[in-house]
Design a protein around this motif. Structure first.
Motif, PDB file in Angstrom:
ATOM      1  N   GLU A 131     -23.577 -30.763 -14.898  1.00 44.08           N
ATOM      2  CA  GLU A 131     -22.948 -29.763 -15.749  1.00 44.08           C
ATOM      3  C   GLU A 131     -22.240 -30.478 -16.892  1.00 44.08           C
ATOM      4  N   SER A 132     -22.409 -29.988 -18.090  1.00 43.59           N
ATOM      5  CA  SER A 132     -21.815 -30.630 -19.263  1.00 43.59           C
ATOM      6  C   SER A 132     -20.542 -29.924 -19.683  1.00 43.59           C
ATOM      7  N   ASN A 133     -19.553 -30.699 -20.081  1.00 43.18           N
ATOM      8  CA  ASN A 133     -18.297 -30.114 -20.567  1.00 43.18           C
ATOM      9  C   ASN A 133     -18.109 -30.356 -22.068  1.00 43.18           C
ATOM     10  N   PHE A 134     -19.208 -30.659 -22.767  1.00 44.36           N
ATOM     11  CA  PHE A 134     -19.122 -30.929 -24.200  1.00 44.36           C
ATOM     12  C   PHE A 134     -18.832 -29.651 -24.968  1.00 44.36           C
ATOM     13  N   LYS A 135     -17.756 -29.701 -25.760  1.00 44.10           N
ATOM     14  CA  LYS A 135     -17.374 -28.575 -26.605  1.00 44.10           C
ATOM     15  C   LYS A 135     -17.039 -29.108 -27.997  1.00 44.10           C
ATOM     16  N   PRO A 136     -17.954 -28.956 -28.946  1.00 44.05           N
ATOM     17  CA  PRO A 136     -17.705 -29.485 -30.297  1.00 44.05           C
ATOM     18  C   PRO A 136     -16.750 -28.588 -31.071  1.00 44.05           C
ATOM     19  N   PRO A 137     -16.200 -29.098 -32.173  1.00 45.73           N
ATOM     20  CA  PRO A 137     -15.444 -28.226 -33.078  1.00 45.73           C
ATOM     21  C   PRO A 137     -16.303 -27.037 -33.492  1.00 45.73           C
ATOM     22  N   PHE A 138     -15.664 -25.916 -33.759  1.00 47.47           N
ATOM     23  CA  PHE A 138     -16.387 -24.658 -33.994  1.00 47.47           C
ATOM     24  C   PHE A 138     -17.498 -24.795 -35.036  1.00 47.47           C
ATOM     25  N   GLN A 139     -17.197 -25.479 -36.144  1.00 50.57           N
ATOM     26  CA  GLN A 139     -18.164 -25.550 -37.242  1.00 50.57           C
ATOM     27  C   GLN A 139     -19.403 -26.354 -36.882  1.00 50.57           C
ATOM     28  N   PHE A 140     -19.344 -27.113 -35.782  1.00 49.95           N
ATOM     29  CA  PHE A 140     -20.488 -27.929 -35.389  1.00 49.95           C
ATOM     30  C   PHE A 140     -21.205 -27.384 -34.149  1.00 49.95           C
ATOM     31  N   LYS A 141     -20.913 -26.148 -33.808  1.00 52.80           N
ATOM     32  CA  LYS A 141     -21.669 -25.523 -32.726  1.00 52.80           C
ATOM     33  C   LYS A 141     -23.081 -25.170 -33.172  1.00 52.80           C
ATOM     34  N   ASN A 142     -23.271 -25.018 -34.457  1.00 54.79           N
ATOM     35  CA  ASN A 142     -24.601 -24.769 -35.004  1.00 54.79           C
ATOM     36  C   ASN A 142     -25.399 -26.071 -34.975  1.00 54.79           C
ATOM     37  N   GLY A 143     -26.557 -26.064 -34.309  1.00 59.14           N
ATOM     38  CA  GLY A 143     -27.344 -27.287 -34.135  1.00 59.14           C
ATOM     39  C   GLY A 143     -27.798 -27.907 -35.437  1.00 59.14           C
ATOM     40  N   PHE A 144     -28.190 -27.079 -36.408  1.00 67.65           N
ATOM     41  CA  PHE A 144     -28.651 -27.597 -37.698  1.00 67.65           C
ATOM     42  C   PHE A 144     -27.520 -28.314 -38.420  1.00 67.65           C
ATOM     43  N   VAL A 145     -26.347 -27.689 -38.435  1.00 74.33           N
ATOM     44  CA  VAL A 145     -25.189 -28.286 -39.113  1.00 74.33           C
ATOM     45  C   VAL A 145     -24.803 -29.606 -38.456  1.00 74.33           C
ATOM     46  N   ALA A 146     -24.784 -29.623 -37.115  1.00 76.31           N
ATOM     47  CA  ALA A 146     -24.414 -30.849 -36.399  1.00 76.31           C
ATOM     48  C   ALA A 146     -25.413 -31.965 -36.657  1.00 76.31           C
ATOM     49  N   THR A 147     -26.696 -31.621 -36.693  1.00 78.48           N
ATOM     50  CA  THR A 147     -27.740 -32.621 -36.927  1.00 78.48           C
ATOM     51  C   THR A 147     -27.633 -33.210 -38.324  1.00 78.48           C
TER      52      THR A 147
END
Length: 319
Positions: free
Chosen positions: A5-21
């Motif tokens: 189970e993963s507990n990774f929680k990015p900042p809100f603006q980086f929850k979008n996969g395209f933006v994070a990539t």
């Protein structure tokens, strides 16, 4: 081994996969890492350029870091991990695949998703240097090479203690299909341009291997694998290359602790790239599937990424 189970929680603006990539690939910077370059010969008389960085005190541990498609050893997703491991007493060797260090390699063939002999040469080089604990971390294409290497029918040095693979297209055919979809068009165009530009250099040195017309016929990434990758590396065609080089079929044979982290919103990955069944059937394979992260975009505070911290935790035995 059960899926983690993963507990990774990015900042809100980086929850979008395209933006994070995109942010991770284009805007992340790593400062304060000193590297020393070493060139080694491969078993087939080509060369690899290795970029070393070291812990403050002498270490008997080293992590081998492998980049992705058309990356290199100075990409932030490589140097970020190197810096973190150095700070925690582990030396790092960042590998430039053939033709990725700023100088073209000697031969017509170069590197590809299933080319594991070069990794073996680096491992043996680290053994020769006296490292008693060797870890491997591969990103994307480098992750596929890592997993395939560990699961192949070859002698794995006992000095290798564990491995980590991040954002890995373990099923190359499925991933290739995803990359050709509209959602990934910008990425596919960028990858293809870099690959074709390198191939144009090859034609000057090896005009008997490929023609200008063949290069002009390349309009997609799959075309590149048809025209160059498969032919230059002994495969029948692109489909044969994808089939033989996919690490999915090798996961069951891995027998050292290995962590695979693939984000569920990674647009490069097909459903086959989330090998739940294989993880449940192999006590050495740990699969973590965070909801967020995109492709190598596991952004956290302080410019240390989640996948880098998890890699460090994993080699310390914290699952």
């Amino acid at each position: 081994m059960p899926v983690l189970e993963s507990n990774f929680k990015p900042p809100f603006q980086f929850k979008n996969g395209f933006v994070a990539t995109v942010y991770s690939g284009l805007f992340r910077k790593i400062k304060g890492l000193d590297q020393e370059r070493e060139r080694i010969d491969t078993r087939d008389e080509d060369f690899l350029d290795l970029d070393w960085s070291f812990a403050k005190s002498k270490s008997d541990a080293v992590i081998i870091l492998l980049h992705g498609l058309e990356g290199h050893a100075q990409r932030p997703y490589v140097t970020g991990a190197a810096k973190l491991f150095n700070q925690n007493g582990v030396d790092a060797v960042c590998v430039n695949f053939r033709g990725c260090s700023g100088q073209d390699n000697r031969f017509y063939n170069s590197y590809h998703s299933g080319a594991t002999d070069d990794l073996d040469d680096v491992v043996l080089h680290c053994v020769k240097k006296g490292y008693s604990k060797i870890y491997i971390k591969g990103i994307s294409l480098g992750g596929n090479i890592t997993l395939k290497y560990l699961g192949e029918d070859r002698d794995i040095p006992t000095q290798i203690k564990s491995a980590i693979a991040i954002s890995v297209p373990v099923h190359l055919h499925g991933s290739a299909n995803e990359l050709h979809k509209l959602k990934n068009k910008a990425f596919a165009i960028r990858f293809k341009k870099h690959l074709v530009d390198k191939l144009k250099l090859k034609i000057k040195q090896f005009p008997e291997n490929i023609s200008v017309e063949e290069i002009k016929s390349i309009s997609t990434l799959r075309d590149f694998d048809e025209v160059y990758t498969s032919k230059a590396h002994g495969f029948k065609d692109a489909s044969d290359y994808y089939k033989q080089s996919s690490s999915l079929q090798f996961l069951g044979n891995i027998n050292i602790p290995t962590l695979l982290i693939n984000a569920l919103n990674d647009s490069f990955l097909s459903p086959e790239c989330f090998p739940v069944k294989e993880a449940k059937q192999n006590e050495y394979l740990f699969l973590e599937m965070p909801k967020f992260g995109g492709h190598v975009g596991f952004i956290q505070k302080n410019n240390v990424y989640y996948n880098e911290l998890r890699a460090l935790e994993f080699i310390k035995g914290i699952f």
